[in-house]
Structures are given as structure tokens and as C-alpha cells.
Design a protein around this motif. Structure first.
Motif, PDB file in Angstrom:
ATOM      1  N   THR A   1     -19.408   1.748  -7.739  1.00  0.00           N
ATOM      2  CA  THR A   1     -20.180   0.558  -8.087  1.00  0.00           C
ATOM      3  C   THR A   1     -21.502   0.891  -8.759  1.00  0.00           C
ATOM      4  O   THR A   1     -22.090   0.059  -9.451  1.00  0.00           O
ATOM      5  N   LEU A   2     -21.998   2.108  -8.563  1.00  0.00           N
ATOM      6  CA  LEU A   2     -23.322   2.470  -9.060  1.00  0.00           C
ATOM      7  C   LEU A   2     -23.535   2.195 -10.556  1.00  0.00           C
ATOM      8  O   LEU A   2     -24.574   1.638 -10.938  1.00  0.00           O
ATOM      9  N   PRO A   3     -22.614   2.569 -11.452  1.00  0.00           N
ATOM     10  CA  PRO A   3     -22.868   2.325 -12.874  1.00  0.00           C
ATOM     11  C   PRO A   3     -23.131   0.859 -13.188  1.00  0.00           C
ATOM     12  O   PRO A   3     -24.035   0.512 -13.954  1.00  0.00           O
ATOM     13  N   ARG A   4     -22.335  -0.014 -12.602  1.00  0.00           N
ATOM     14  CA  ARG A   4     -22.513  -1.449 -12.833  1.00  0.00           C
ATOM     15  C   ARG A   4     -23.812  -1.947 -12.205  1.00  0.00           C
ATOM     16  O   ARG A   4     -24.541  -2.744 -12.814  1.00  0.00           O
ATOM     17  N   ALA A   5     -24.133  -1.465 -11.011  1.00  0.00           N
ATOM     18  CA  ALA A   5     -25.369  -1.873 -10.348  1.00  0.00           C
ATOM     19  C   ALA A   5     -26.598  -1.392 -11.117  1.00  0.00           C
ATOM     20  O   ALA A   5     -27.632  -2.068 -11.147  1.00  0.00           O
ATOM     21  N   LEU A   6     -26.508  -0.217 -11.725  1.00  0.00           N
ATOM     22  CA  LEU A   6     -27.623   0.296 -12.528  1.00  0.00           C
ATOM     23  C   LEU A   6     -27.886  -0.598 -13.738  1.00  0.00           C
ATOM     24  O   LEU A   6     -29.041  -0.884 -14.071  1.00  0.00           O
ATOM     25  N   VAL A   7     -26.828  -1.058 -14.389  1.00  0.00           N
ATOM     26  CA  VAL A   7     -27.013  -1.970 -15.522  1.00  0.00           C
ATOM     27  C   VAL A   7     -27.713  -3.244 -15.054  1.00  0.00           C
ATOM     28  O   VAL A   7     -28.697  -3.695 -15.652  1.00  0.00           O
ATOM     29  N   ALA A   8     -27.228  -3.835 -13.963  1.00  0.00           N
ATOM     30  CA  ALA A   8     -27.835  -5.056 -13.443  1.00  0.00           C
ATOM     31  C   ALA A   8     -29.287  -4.824 -13.039  1.00  0.00           C
ATOM     32  O   ALA A   8     -30.169  -5.647 -13.326  1.00  0.00           O
ATOM     33  N   GLY A   9     -29.557  -3.686 -12.381  1.00  0.00           N
ATOM     34  CA  GLY A   9     -30.919  -3.392 -11.933  1.00  0.00           C
ATOM     35  C   GLY A   9     -31.889  -3.200 -13.080  1.00  0.00           C
ATOM     36  O   GLY A   9     -33.041  -3.652 -13.025  1.00  0.00           O
ATOM     37  N   PHE A  10     -31.454  -2.527 -14.148  1.00  0.00           N
ATOM     38  CA  PHE A  10     -32.308  -2.332 -15.311  1.00  0.00           C
ATOM     39  C   PHE A  10     -32.644  -3.676 -15.963  1.00  0.00           C
ATOM     40  O   PHE A  10     -33.803  -3.951 -16.297  1.00  0.00           O
ATOM     41  N   VAL A  11     -31.624  -4.526 -16.152  1.00  0.00           N
ATOM     42  CA  VAL A  11     -31.854  -5.808 -16.829  1.00  0.00           C
ATOM     43  C   VAL A  11     -32.741  -6.713 -15.977  1.00  0.00           C
ATOM     44  O   VAL A  11     -33.646  -7.376 -16.492  1.00  0.00           O
ATOM     45  N   LYS A  12     -32.509  -6.741 -14.673  1.00  0.00           N
ATOM     46  CA  LYS A  12     -33.347  -7.569 -13.793  1.00  0.00           C
ATOM     47  C   LYS A  12     -34.793  -7.095 -13.802  1.00  0.00           C
ATOM     48  O   LYS A  12     -35.731  -7.905 -13.850  1.00  0.00           O
ATOM     49  N   THR A  13     -35.000  -5.777 -13.757  1.00  0.00           N
ATOM     50  CA  THR A  13     -36.363  -5.239 -13.773  1.00  0.00           C
ATOM     51  C   THR A  13     -37.085  -5.638 -15.049  1.00  0.00           C
ATOM     52  O   THR A  13     -38.254  -6.056 -15.026  1.00  0.00           O
ATOM     53  N   ASP A  14     -36.404  -5.532 -16.183  1.00  0.00           N
ATOM     54  CA  ASP A  14     -36.984  -5.921 -17.464  1.00  0.00           C
ATOM     55  C   ASP A  14     -37.296  -7.414 -17.497  1.00  0.00           C
ATOM     56  O   ASP A  14     -38.380  -7.835 -17.911  1.00  0.00           O
ATOM     57  N   LYS A  15     -36.355  -8.224 -17.037  1.00  0.00           N
ATOM     58  CA  LYS A  15     -36.523  -9.681 -17.045  1.00  0.00           C
ATOM     59  C   LYS A  15     -37.710 -10.089 -16.170  1.00  0.00           C
ATOM     60  O   LYS A  15     -38.536 -10.927 -16.559  1.00  0.00           O
ATOM     61  N   ASP A  16     -37.794  -9.513 -14.978  1.00  0.00           N
ATOM     62  CA  ASP A  16     -38.901  -9.841 -14.069  1.00  0.00           C
ATOM     63  C   ASP A  16     -40.245  -9.386 -14.631  1.00  0.00           C
ATOM     64  O   ASP A  16     -41.244 -10.100 -14.523  1.00  0.00           O
ATOM     65  N   PHE A  17     -40.273  -8.195 -15.234  1.00  0.00           N
ATOM     66  CA  PHE A  17     -41.538  -7.692 -15.768  1.00  0.00           C
ATOM     67  C   PHE A  17     -42.009  -8.534 -16.951  1.00  0.00           C
ATOM     68  O   PHE A  17     -43.212  -8.801 -17.092  1.00  0.00           O
ATOM     69  N   GLN A  18     -41.098  -8.965 -17.805  1.00  0.00           N
ATOM     70  CA  GLN A  18     -41.506  -9.747 -18.966  1.00  0.00           C
ATOM     71  C   GLN A  18     -42.093 -11.098 -18.572  1.00  0.00           C
ATOM     72  O   GLN A  18     -42.886 -11.683 -19.318  1.00  0.00           O
ATOM     73  N   GLU A  19     -41.751 -11.592 -17.391  1.00  0.00           N
ATOM     74  CA  GLU A  19     -42.347 -12.839 -16.916  1.00  0.00           C
ATOM     75  C   GLU A  19     -43.833 -12.679 -16.615  1.00  0.00           C
ATOM     76  O   GLU A  19     -44.564 -13.667 -16.526  1.00  0.00           O
ATOM     77  N   LYS A  20     -44.298 -11.446 -16.495  1.00  0.00           N
ATOM     78  CA  LYS A  20     -45.709 -11.185 -16.273  1.00  0.00           C
ATOM     79  C   LYS A  20     -46.509 -11.211 -17.576  1.00  0.00           C
ATOM     80  O   LYS A  20     -47.734 -11.086 -17.571  1.00  0.00           O
ATOM     81  N   ALA A  21     -45.796 -11.352 -18.702  1.00  0.00           N
ATOM     82  CA  ALA A  21     -46.429 -11.486 -20.028  1.00  0.00           C
ATOM     83  C   ALA A  21     -47.336 -10.308 -20.364  1.00  0.00           C
ATOM     84  O   ALA A  21     -48.395 -10.476 -20.969  1.00  0.00           O
ATOM     85  N   GLN A  22     -46.917  -9.119 -19.976  1.00  0.00           N
ATOM     86  CA  GLN A  22     -47.630  -7.908 -20.381  1.00  0.00           C
ATOM     87  C   GLN A  22     -46.787  -7.181 -21.419  1.00  0.00           C
ATOM     88  O   GLN A  22     -45.556  -7.181 -21.337  1.00  0.00           O
ATOM     89  N   THR A  23     -47.445  -6.584 -22.393  1.00  0.00           N
ATOM     90  CA  THR A  23     -46.727  -6.093 -23.569  1.00  0.00           C
ATOM     91  C   THR A  23     -46.417  -4.598 -23.548  1.00  0.00           C
ATOM     92  O   THR A  23     -45.928  -4.074 -24.537  1.00  0.00           O
ATOM     93  N   SER A  24     -46.710  -3.908 -22.470  1.00  0.00           N
ATOM     94  CA  SER A  24     -46.385  -2.482 -22.433  1.00  0.00           C
ATOM     95  C   SER A  24     -44.877  -2.301 -22.240  1.00  0.00           C
ATOM     96  O   SER A  24     -44.142  -3.233 -21.916  1.00  0.00           O
ATOM     97  N   GLY A  25     -44.427  -1.086 -22.461  1.00  0.00           N
ATOM     98  CA  GLY A  25     -43.019  -0.767 -22.274  1.00  0.00           C
ATOM     99  C   GLY A  25     -42.869   0.619 -21.682  1.00  0.00           C
ATOM    100  O   GLY A  25     -43.841   1.374 -21.556  1.00  0.00           O
ATOM    101  N   THR A  26     -41.644   0.964 -21.326  1.00  0.00           N
ATOM    102  CA  THR A  26     -41.407   2.289 -20.754  1.00  0.00           C
ATOM    103  C   THR A  26     -39.977   2.743 -21.006  1.00  0.00           C
ATOM    104  O   THR A  26     -39.053   1.929 -21.046  1.00  0.00           O
ATOM    105  N   THR A  27     -39.819   4.030 -21.224  1.00  0.00           N
ATOM    106  CA  THR A  27     -38.488   4.639 -21.174  1.00  0.00           C
ATOM    107  C   THR A  27     -38.162   4.884 -19.707  1.00  0.00           C
ATOM    108  O   THR A  27     -39.054   4.943 -18.857  1.00  0.00           O
ATOM    109  N   VAL A  28     -36.893   5.039 -19.406  1.00  0.00           N
ATOM    110  CA  VAL A  28     -36.480   5.310 -18.022  1.00  0.00           C
ATOM    111  C   VAL A  28     -35.310   6.285 -18.035  1.00  0.00           C
ATOM    112  O   VAL A  28     -34.343   6.099 -18.777  1.00  0.00           O
ATOM    113  N   THR A  29     -35.418   7.331 -17.241  1.00  0.00           N
ATOM    114  CA  THR A  29     -34.266   8.169 -16.920  1.00  0.00           C
ATOM    115  C   THR A  29     -34.165   8.187 -15.403  1.00  0.00           C
ATOM    116  O   THR A  29     -35.093   8.629 -14.720  1.00  0.00           O
TER     117      THR A  29
END
Length: 435
Positions: free
Chosen positions: A105-133
């Protein structure tokens, strides 16, 4: 590196786990690690969590998590991702799974976790970004998810190099350039006037040289947070993982990175790699390295417990490859003793969450597959909307997205423009462009 799938045949995870159970108790590896950093802008952050426990009935399993977050245009996105990504990934995994189900399940959960993290952070209206490994190790299985241009490589005990991440730089990734332009953006170099163009290829508007990241809300949602994911199973001989920011990879090849640190404990190896990288190009960017060793536990019951950082990959550290760094970078053949479980790099959520995914029936029917919000029957939107003619998919086939995550999906796929609440998608010319 392109995210094109390898041509060789992958080995089903269930088969590998059955082999493991059938053989006389294959012990889990000893995991030791070290990290080093030379900071210029203070935008690199790491997450190091070992011996995390997961309880299922009377059984307790452990896993280890290593993350590298290379921020740009500020540190807010890197800090937020470090603090929230793991919980978002774990929140996307159904409860009460056995070990092989949890790993599958991990690969699918990682996709969901990445998208949720991005979606939640963008609601803070801050313009920085980050790479992730982001690396999760359970037993001898390593699952790596990545966006951006930080990288993770593996050297097996047999001395072969294995690339576990993709490079999402527009300069080097033709597939990502095609995806970006198909979504309505332009790809080109910085125009200084008079027809002169300089620097790497960037996405316009915005000027980002990466095609995938978390954050970056002012450059358009076609800069997606959907990670490339690769999952491999090491042999019981072990191996060494190196997770580094682009400050290392801009200066050193995979082969030279491994060669300069052979025979060293993880802490010393990480420090040596950073020192070598800075020595080649100087400290032009934050330069961070994490070294993780997986090794078979000491067999002798009389041997004293090993201290953090001691490794025993004798064959791995003594072997010197005669191949050139360029040849090694191009060699993606599977190394002996390391078996690939899965590899997927598509930026399309409908492909990453398709109904043929292993154990998809374990995911709750009335819960958004990304943000995990509960929905009433009929409220969810099928992840396959717009492609229902493929593989006999039907409108009621899940998994499902809530309306908010469906809008996010459409924006990432270029179906609708970024919302009107976004600030200008062109960065101020006075700001330093990332990358």
C-alpha cells in the motif's frame, strides 16, 4: 533521469515475502545512518526517524523513515513538509493491514500524502516550494518517493548502483517538458533582453526550473506534487543508500559519490561526500547528504552490540568499479540480489490510483483517497472521470475524490486554470529564481 519504466520483469511483492517466510527466519537488517550539511541559505531540512513501531494484534513491526527537503524561495514549504508529510502518508494507509499489505500500500499512500501535503500548504498562501526525497524502509524493502532534483541512489553489497529517484528538472526531463506545455505553460530560458537567453530551462509563468515540487503556489498547479515512486527489496547482504540535495549531484556523479566515501561509517561518509561536492564547485547552494546502511545483524550471540554508524559491507566497500561515471549513470540494469517491486512516475492521479492497484478494495468507499475526508454516498467523484472508456471503467468505480481534491486534480492536469485567488504567477524580477 527519466521516469520511464525499466524493461525487465518486476517480481510480485507477495512472492518475495513468501520466499522470505519459507526460508529460515530471515532477520531484519540493522539500520545505521549519518548526515552532513553545509548551509548557504538555510533552506535544506532532513527527517530521520528510526525504529518507528506499527502494532497489529500481538505483533509489532518496525520501519524507518528518512526525508530530505530542499526548499527554495524561503524555507516555509520545506519545514511544513518535514512536519506533516509522514502523518499524511500514514493517514492514507488503511488500518489493520498485515505486513505484506502494508508494504504494497505504501506507493499509493505516498502519492496521496504528497498531494495532501501540497494542498494543505497552499491554503496557507505562502509561495515557497520544496523538493522532497522520502524513504521508508521496512525490513529489506525500501520505498522511495521523490519530487524535484534531490536524488536517492543505492549501492548493493554486490557493488552495483541502483537509481531510486527521478530527476524532475525541465532541462533534462523531456517527458516533463511535454506534460508542462500540454497543460498550457511555456518552457524556456530566462530572457535578459535583446534576445539573449541564459540559465536552465524554466516553466513560465513563474520561472521554476523544476516540473514537480510541493508548494510553489504562484507558478501554476501544473507544477505537481505527484511523486515518482520506486520500491525495491535488497538481499540480506545489505546495501548503502545515499540521499542528497542537488548541491551534491551538481558536483558529483553517483559513482564518484560512492567511491569517495567507501570504507567509512555513515556519519563520516556523509561528511566526506559534502566536503567533496563543495570542493568541486564551492558552496553555491545548501549541500546536504544522508547516508543509510542496511546490513545483516551480527550472527554471533557473544558479539557486543554495534554502535550507531558502524557498517560491515566488506565486498561493497572494497570493490572499485572500472566503469566511467557516465557509464554507471546510464546503467539501469537490476543489480544481483536487488529485486524491483514496482516503479511508477506518472503525474496523472487516475493512473496512480487505478482500480487494478493491489488491495485497492481495502480503501474505504466513502472517503477521499487524497485528503481522507469522509463523504456521504454519492458525494465523491470517481478518480476515473474523463477516462471512463478505458479498461471498461464505470462512473461508479472508485476510488473517489472529494470536490476540493477533484478541483486540485483537474488543475494539475491542465483541465482548468489556476484559481482566481492566486497571486500573480510571475515572480517579481527582484527575487532570486530557484534552481
Amino acid at each position: 533521469m527519466s521516469s520511464i519504466k525499466s524493461e525487465h520483469q518486476t517480481v510480485p511483492l507477495s512472492l518475495l515475502l513468501k520466499r522470505e517466510v519459507a526460508s529460515e527466519k530471515i532477520e531484519k537488517p540493522e539500520v545505521s545512518y549519518g548526515q552532513a550539511n553545509h548551509s548557504k541559505k538555510g533552506e535544506d531540512f532532513t527527517l530521520l526517524k528510526t525504529e518507528c513501531q506499527r502494532v497489529l494484534g500481538d505483533d509489532v513491526t518496525t520501519y524507518h523513515v528518512f526525508g530530505l527537503f530542499d526548499g527554495h524561495n524561503g524555507s516555509a514549504a520545506a519545514i511544513y513538509t518535514k512536519e506533516n508529510l509522514l502523518n499524511n502518508v500514514l493517514g492514507a494507509i488503511p488500518p489493520n493491514l498485515n505486513r505484506d499489505e502494508w508494504i504494497a500500500t505504501l506507493p499509493r499512500a505516498l502519492v496521496a500524502g504528497f498531494v495532501k501535503t501540497d494542498k494543505d500548504f497552499q491554503e496557507k498562501a505562502q509561495t515557497s516550494g520544496t523538493t522532497v526525497t522520502f524513504v521508508i524502509i521496512e525490513g529489506w524493502t525500501a520505498t522511495v518517493a521523490s519530487v524535484g532534483d534531490s536524488r536517492c541512489i543505492l549501492e548493493s553489497a554486490e557493488g552495483k548502483i541502483y537509481h531510486l529517484s527521478a530527476d524532475h528538472r525541465l532541462e533534462s526531463n523531456e517527458e516533463e517538458r511535454a506534460r508542462i506545455t500540454a497543460c498550457g505553460a511555456e518552457v524556456g530560458r530566462l530572457n535578459t533582453g535583446g534576445g539573449t537567453q541564459i540559465g536552465p530551462l524554466r516553466c513560465w509563468p513563474g520561472g521554476l526550473c523544476l516540473s514537480r515540487s510541493i508548494g510553489d503556489m504562484d507558478v501554476g498547479e501544473f507544477i505537481v506534487p505527484v511523486p515518482y515512486v520506486k520500491q525495491v527489496k535488497l538481499s540480506s547482504c545489505g546495501g548503502r543508500l545515499i540521499i542528497s540535495s542537488d548541491g551534491v549531484w551538481d558536483a558529483l556523479s553517483a559513482e564518484s559519490t560512492l567511491q569517495c566515501s567507501r570504507g567509512m561509517q555513515p556519519d563520516a561518509a556523509a561528511s566526506q561526500i559534502v566536503k567533496e561536492a563543495v570542493g568541486v564547485k564551492g558552496l553555491k547552494d545548501d549541500t546536504t547528504c544522508i547516508v543509510v546502511d542496511l546490513q545483516a545483524p551480527e550472527k554471533s550471540p557473544l558479539a557486543p552490540p554495534k554502535k550507531q554508524g558502524i557498517s560491515a559491507f566488506k565486498s561493497m566497500f572494497r570493490r572499485k568499479s572500472s566503469e566511467s561515471p557516465l557509464a554507471v549513470e546510464k546503467d539501469y540494469n537490476e543489480p544481483d540480489g536487488v529485486e524491483e517491486l514496482m516503479e511508477e512516475g506518472s503525474a496523472m492521479l487516475s493512473e496512480r490510483f487505478n482500480t487494478q492497484y493491489p488491495i485497492c478494495n481495502l480503501f474505504k468507499l466513502f472517503m477521499c483517497v487524497v485528503c481522507q475526508v469522509e463523504m456521504k454516498p454519492g458525494e465523491g467523484v470517481s478518480i476515473h472521470v474523463g477516462r471512463l472508456n478505458e479498461r471498461n471503467l464505470r462512473p461508479w468505480d472508485g476510488p473517489f475524490l472529494c470536490s476540493s481534491c477533484q478541483e486540485k486534480k483537474e488543475a494539475m492536469e491542465g483541465i482548468r486554470p489556476s484559481g482566481p485567488s492566486r497571486p500573480s504567477r510571475y515572480r517579481n524580477s527582484g527575487n532570486k529564481l530557484p534552481g
